[in-house]
Write a protein that holds these residues in place. Structure first.
Motif, short mmCIF file in Angstrom:
data_model
loop_
_atom_site.label_atom_id
_atom_site.label_comp_id
_atom_site.label_asym_id
_atom_site.label_seq_id
_atom_site.Cartn_x
_atom_site.Cartn_y
_atom_site.Cartn_z
N LYS A 33 0.98 -1.36 -0.03
CA LYS A 33 -0.02 0.02 -0.09
C LYS A 33 0.94 1.20 0.11
O LYS A 33 2.07 1.11 0.37
CB LYS A 33 -0.84 0.09 1.29
N SER A 34 0.49 2.30 -0.38
CA SER A 34 1.21 3.53 -0.61
C SER A 34 1.75 3.89 0.69
O SER A 34 2.67 4.46 1.00
CB SER A 34 0.34 4.89 -1.28
N SER A 35 0.78 3.66 1.72
CA SER A 35 1.37 4.08 3.39
C SER A 35 2.61 3.10 3.87
O SER A 35 3.22 3.52 4.93
CB SER A 35 0.02 3.82 4.11
N GLN A 36 2.93 2.23 3.14
CA GLN A 36 3.66 1.31 3.53
C GLN A 36 5.15 1.64 2.89
O GLN A 36 6.42 1.01 3.27
CB GLN A 36 3.57 -0.15 2.81
N SER A 46 7.83 5.00 1.44
CA SER A 46 8.18 6.55 1.39
C SER A 46 7.37 7.28 0.71
O SER A 46 7.33 6.72 -0.58
CB SER A 46 9.87 6.85 1.38
N PRO A 47 6.78 8.12 0.73
CA PRO A 47 5.94 9.02 -0.10
C PRO A 47 6.50 9.55 -1.14
O PRO A 47 6.00 9.89 -2.27
CB PRO A 47 5.34 10.10 0.93
N HIS A 106 5.90 7.83 -4.76
CA HIS A 106 4.63 8.27 -5.41
C HIS A 106 4.92 9.75 -5.93
O HIS A 106 4.48 9.95 -7.24
CB HIS A 106 3.44 8.34 -4.64
N ASN A 130 8.62 0.52 3.90
CA ASN A 130 9.57 1.30 5.36
C ASN A 130 10.07 0.17 6.27
O ASN A 130 11.13 0.60 6.85
CB ASN A 130 8.44 1.98 5.86
N HIS A 131 9.22 -0.73 6.58
CA HIS A 131 9.55 -1.77 7.67
C HIS A 131 10.45 -2.96 7.21
O HIS A 131 10.60 -3.87 7.86
CB HIS A 131 8.59 -2.09 8.52
#
Length: 188
Positions: free
Chosen positions: A47-50, A52-53, A56, A74-75
């Protein structure tokens, strides 16, 4: 030995191999030629939230929006906890670089990163590196030292089945680069 004898010998070997292994659910000749799934094919998209912005943001500015985003979560264990992601220049494409404030006592800019460079054919890539891998989805990876310089950063080229071309790099180690490749995922 003629072709008929060779096929017969292969068939006998396959039967013997199946009997020995007791796991003969598929033809052993086919099993030997089956390619592995790519890491991005083997796992669910992120997902986008997973990620770095920055991925996108850079992708939206790219000339190659038809190429999917391949990113490191990220993780992910490939991400160094103290790394800071940032936009990186990559002509026409999109890139995310990770900087380290302290690596062996000094800052390390562009310690590792992911970039899309448009499209290419795997046949047009540099073929001098020993590490090359084909995947079942048609993706191809090759990696080595940038410029074949023993002190150069580790660099990988990835070409997806649609021709989308990515540069993945690491100044940390070959092992780190391979871990990054193994943890690349598509992003929704």
């Amino acid at each position: 030995m003629n072709i008929t004898q060779s096929k017969s010998l292969c068939h006998q070997f396959a039967i013997t191999s199946c009997a020995i292994s007791a796991l003969c659910f598929i033809n052993p000749v086919q099993a030997a030629t089956t390619l592995p799934k790519s890491p991005w094919q083997s796992h669910a998209s992120l997902k986008s939230s997973q990620v770095s912005p920055i991925y996108h943001q850079q992708w939206r500015q790219s000339d190659y929006k038809y190429c999917p985003i391949l990113a490191i979560a990220n993780h992910s264990s490939a991400n160094v906890k103290t790394a800071q992601s940032r936009a990186a220049n990559f002509s026409g494409g999109f890139a995310v670089a990770y900087d380290l404030k302290n690596f062996k006592g000094r800052p390390l800019r562009s310690a590792y990163g992911v970039a899309n460079a448009g499209t290419t054919s795997k046949h047009d890539l540099y073929q001098g590196w020993a590490y090359r891998k084909n995947y079942a989805d048609g993706s191809y990876v090759t990696l080595g030292r940038e410029g074949n310089n023993p002190q150069g950063k580790m660099l990988a080229y990835i070409v997806l089945n649609n021709g989308c071309f990515y540069n993945i790099w690491s100044q940390l180690s070959s092992e780190h680069l391979q871990k990054m490749i193994g943890q690349l995922r598509y992003v929704n």
